[in-house]
Scaffold this motif. Structure first.
Motif, PDB file in Angstrom:
ATOM      1  N   LYS A 227     -10.473   5.823  12.537  1.00  0.00           N
ATOM      2  CA  LYS A 227      -9.408   6.026  13.555  1.00  0.00           C
ATOM      3  C   LYS A 227     -10.448   6.223  14.691  1.00  0.00           C
ATOM      4  N   PRO A 228     -10.478   5.430  15.815  1.00  0.00           N
ATOM      5  CA  PRO A 228      -9.778   4.364  15.822  1.00  0.00           C
ATOM      6  C   PRO A 228     -10.653   3.045  15.219  1.00  0.00           C
ATOM      7  N   PHE A 229     -10.196   1.956  15.002  1.00  0.00           N
ATOM      8  CA  PHE A 229     -10.764   0.924  14.331  1.00  0.00           C
ATOM      9  C   PHE A 229     -11.997   0.162  15.398  1.00  0.00           C
ATOM     10  N   LEU A 230     -13.048  -0.050  15.237  1.00  0.00           N
ATOM     11  CA  LEU A 230     -13.944  -0.335  16.081  1.00  0.00           C
ATOM     12  C   LEU A 230     -14.323  -1.979  15.648  1.00  0.00           C
ATOM     13  N   ARG A 231     -14.792  -2.674  16.558  1.00  0.00           N
ATOM     14  CA  ARG A 231     -15.053  -4.026  16.586  1.00  0.00           C
ATOM     15  C   ARG A 231     -16.343  -4.321  15.365  1.00  0.00           C
ATOM     16  N   ASP A 232     -15.958  -5.227  14.664  1.00  0.00           N
ATOM     17  CA  ASP A 232     -16.884  -5.562  13.441  1.00  0.00           C
ATOM     18  C   ASP A 232     -17.016  -4.273  12.419  1.00  0.00           C
ATOM     19  N   ASN A 233     -15.825  -3.374  12.540  1.00  0.00           N
ATOM     20  CA  ASN A 233     -16.079  -2.566  11.549  1.00  0.00           C
ATOM     21  C   ASN A 233     -14.645  -2.120  10.823  1.00  0.00           C
ATOM     22  N   THR A 234     -14.514  -3.244   9.793  1.00  0.00           N
ATOM     23  CA  THR A 234     -13.277  -3.379   8.987  1.00  0.00           C
ATOM     24  C   THR A 234     -13.332  -2.561   7.926  1.00  0.00           C
ATOM     25  N   ILE A 235     -12.036  -2.176   7.288  1.00  0.00           N
ATOM     26  CA  ILE A 235     -11.969  -1.607   6.010  1.00  0.00           C
ATOM     27  C   ILE A 235     -12.718  -2.443   4.969  1.00  0.00           C
ATOM     28  N   GLY A 236     -13.233  -1.689   3.988  1.00  0.00           N
ATOM     29  CA  GLY A 236     -13.989  -2.487   2.954  1.00  0.00           C
ATOM     30  C   GLY A 236     -15.587  -2.739   3.362  1.00  0.00           C
ATOM     31  N   THR A 237     -16.042  -2.479   4.505  1.00  0.00           N
ATOM     32  CA  THR A 237     -17.375  -2.680   4.989  1.00  0.00           C
ATOM     33  C   THR A 237     -18.166  -1.649   4.258  1.00  0.00           C
ATOM     34  N   ASN A 238     -19.430  -2.314   3.726  1.00  0.00           N
ATOM     35  CA  ASN A 238     -20.258  -1.163   3.187  1.00  0.00           C
ATOM     36  C   ASN A 238     -21.325  -0.688   4.325  1.00  0.00           C
ATOM     37  N   PHE A 239     -21.386   0.749   4.293  1.00  0.00           N
ATOM     38  CA  PHE A 239     -22.404   1.044   5.225  1.00  0.00           C
ATOM     39  C   PHE A 239     -23.413   2.089   4.571  1.00  0.00           C
ATOM     40  N   ALA A 240     -23.664   1.518   3.275  1.00  0.00           N
ATOM     41  CA  ALA A 240     -24.600   2.352   2.305  1.00  0.00           C
ATOM     42  C   ALA A 240     -25.874   2.382   3.001  1.00  0.00           C
ATOM     43  N   SER A 241     -26.198   1.247   3.693  1.00  0.00           N
ATOM     44  CA  SER A 241     -27.635   1.294   4.274  1.00  0.00           C
ATOM     45  C   SER A 241     -27.929   1.912   5.602  1.00  0.00           C
ATOM     46  N   ARG A 242     -26.926   2.156   6.056  1.00  0.00           N
ATOM     47  CA  ARG A 242     -26.800   2.926   7.533  1.00  0.00           C
ATOM     48  C   ARG A 242     -27.406   4.214   7.490  1.00  0.00           C
ATOM     49  N   PRO A 243     -28.597   4.733   8.343  1.00  0.00           N
ATOM     50  CA  PRO A 243     -29.241   6.009   8.303  1.00  0.00           C
ATOM     51  C   PRO A 243     -28.449   7.093   8.103  1.00  0.00           C
ATOM     52  N   ASN A 244     -27.371   7.055   9.124  1.00  0.00           N
ATOM     53  CA  ASN A 244     -26.222   8.168   8.916  1.00  0.00           C
ATOM     54  C   ASN A 244     -25.606   8.321   7.774  1.00  0.00           C
ATOM     55  N   VAL A 245     -25.153   7.420   7.245  1.00  0.00           N
ATOM     56  CA  VAL A 245     -24.356   7.454   5.940  1.00  0.00           C
ATOM     57  C   VAL A 245     -25.307   7.683   4.824  1.00  0.00           C
ATOM     58  N   VAL A 246     -26.531   7.194   4.900  1.00  0.00           N
ATOM     59  CA  VAL A 246     -27.589   7.655   3.774  1.00  0.00           C
ATOM     60  C   VAL A 246     -27.761   9.141   3.773  1.00  0.00           C
ATOM     61  N   ARG A 247     -27.550   9.812   4.674  1.00  0.00           N
ATOM     62  CA  ARG A 247     -28.074  11.216   5.115  1.00  0.00           C
ATOM     63  C   ARG A 247     -26.687  11.899   4.536  1.00  0.00           C
ATOM     64  N   MET A 248     -25.438  11.556   5.045  1.00  0.00           N
ATOM     65  CA  MET A 248     -24.332  12.090   4.471  1.00  0.00           C
ATOM     66  C   MET A 248     -24.027  12.119   3.147  1.00  0.00           C
TER      67      MET A 248
END
Length: 500
Positions: A227-248
């Motif tokens: 929330k909210p849904f961002l452009r090009d950021n749909t459900i099921g998208t994999n963010f495992a390679s993003r630095p912030n997600v890696v840290r989390m």
């Protein structure tokens, strides 16, 4: 040589304007340091408050998700327990359906609840008494239970159902458990799906601001809800390679500031793991919103502080200017008080002070001290013949000649009174004083005549010198110089006489 020696009045020694500048500068620096400290503290407090609020929101989401998942887990456990009962094989399909899915009515936002055999085929469906044929052996949850008997409850990636129903385009996740025989043999999977609209309703009940976001990801980095849904950021998208997600995913819980890889906005991230589930709740607050109040306060305080500091410096500059003007006026007054107004050389008061100063200095240094007493010859007759105006001109010329022949800065030329002048010669013996006196006498003789019928202007000079061999006082030195001058006049004038 200096003809005039300035006398410092009280308050003119030192540089008070420098103290004003230093004091005002230190005051401005102190004000800036205090304001900066307060702003930094308020900035930290704003961040702390935002972090605490975000943590509270994350905990609310955590608690609600845990309750919901617990309901789904109870549903799955009830389904497995019922499916392993042998007596259900003898009852009608309606009763068997009621027993199998008795607990499924408590699950919120539930989708299909299925019982799959070891091949992935549907044995029972919560929505139909007679299930439709279907195979789900390719689903990630089925594969997870086939190859790992200790998986426990498994939460799948987001998916869309394989049906032509009205909600076929709605994202779901599933909760599943393995069905095993008493010997541990794989018998199938009990799976319950949940519509992701559950997360949307949960997120909508929480206010995080217009530019902030809420999200849930699983341990593989797949986005389950946002929330909210961002452009090009749909459900099921994999963010495992993003630095912030890696840290989390690595730290599991915490807070940090970072730049969003989606919208490139600076955000304050607060994240926490949902119990022992493979889910992470992310509260990403907009830095602009977090510090909006602080920014407005900082602008107002910084502006007021800037005006105050500029005002202080301006007042300090005005005060320094007034102090400089006052010092200049005091120096001028001191100079006027120390100078003879007619001739421009030092006056009698300055002579007395300088002579006393040089006397004590000579006592300490044991260096000789000489005093010249100079008197214009026949000045009264000259003044009577040519008038007082011409006499004043003659005295100014005489003072200029004397001053021109006394070269050292430490020496002093002063008007003693009337047509009489004195010269204080520090560190000068009687012979040096005589040479200077002769230069003065000869220079006076060469002064231009006032009238063709008068003799050239001449001076008589008396000299007295103190040395360490002398046993005289300052008053006796003055008396000796005056006596030598009298002897020069008695001896015919236009001559130099040294005190014996």
């Amino acid at each position: 040589m200096t003809a005039r020696r300035p006398t410092h009045l009280p308050g003119t020694t030192g540089r008070p304007e420098l103290m004003v500048i230093l004091g005002s500068s230190l005051t401005v620096i102190a004000i800036l340091c205090i304001v900066t400290f307060l702003l930094i503290r308020e900035h930290a407090y704003a961040q702390h408050t935002a972090t605490r609020s975000a943590t509270t929101i994350a905990q609310l989401i955590d608690a609600d998700v845990l309750r919901t998942v617990e309901l789904y887990d109870l549903t799955l456990q009830g389904l497995i327990a019922a499916a392993q009962r042998d007596d259900l094989k003898q009852v009608s399909p309606q009763i068997r359906h009621l027993v199998l899915f008795d607990r499924s009515t408590t699950a919120r936002f539930k989708g299909d609840i299925l019982l799959l055999d070891k091949h992935g085929d549907v044995l029972a469906d919560s929505s139909l008494i007679e299930p439709k044929p279907g195979n789900f052996a390719d689903r990630d949850y089925f594969l997870a239970h086939v190859f790992n008997r200790d998986t426990g409850m498994f939460i799948s990636r987001p998916f869309k159902p394989r049906c032509d129903c009205d909600d076929a385009d709605e994202w779901r996740i599933s909760f599943s458990r393995r069905i095993s025989s008493p010997t541990g043999e794989f018998l199938g999977v009990a799976v319950a799906s949940m519509r992701i609209s559950y997360f949307e309703q949960l997120f909508n009940s929480l206010d995080v601001g217009t530019d902030s976001t809420l999200a849930i990801i699983n341990d593989e980095g797949f986005l389950l809800a946002q929330k909210p849904f961002l452009r090009d950021n749909t459900i099921g998208t994999n963010f495992a390679s993003r630095p912030n997600v890696v840290r989390m995913l690595k730290e599991r819980s915490g807070t940090f500031e970072g730049v969003s890889s989606v919208d490139r906005e600076q955000r304050l991230y607060t994240f926490t793991r949902v119990g022992n589930l493979p889910l992470t709740v992310i509260v990403a607050l907009s830095i602009d919103e977090v510090f909006a109040t602080w920014n407005r306060t900082a602008i107002v305080i910084s502006g007021a502080t800037g005006v105050l500091c500029i005002g202080l410096l301006w007042l300090a500059w005005l005060l320094c200017r007034e102090l400089r003007l006052r010092q200049y006026a005091e120096r001028e007054l001191a100079q006027l008080a120390a100078t003879d107004s007619l001739t421009g050389v030092a006056n009698r008061r300055t002579l007395d002070q300088a002579l006393r100063h040089e006397w004590f200095r000579a006592q300490r240094s044991t260096q000789p001290l000489s005093l010249l007493m100079i008197d214009a010859d026949h000045f009264k007759a000259f003044n009577d013949r040519h008038g007082h105006q011409a006499g004043d001109v003659a005295l100014r010329n005489l003072a200029e000649v004397i001053r021109a022949n006394v070269h050292r800065p430490a020496d002093l030329v002063a008007r003693y009174g009337g047509e009489e002048f004195s010269v204080v010669l520090a560190e000068t013996d009687s012979e040096g004083a005589r040479q200077i006196a002769e230069h003065i006498r000869l220079a006076v003789e060469r002064l231009p005549l006032v009238g063709a019928d008068v003799l050239p202007m001449t001076v008589s000079i008396g000299i007295a010198t103190w040395t360490t061999a002398s046993e005289i006082t300052l008053e006796q030195l003055l008396f000796s110089a005056d006596k030598a001058l009298y002897q020069a006049k008695e001896g015919g004038r236009n001559r130099v006489v040294c005190a014996g």
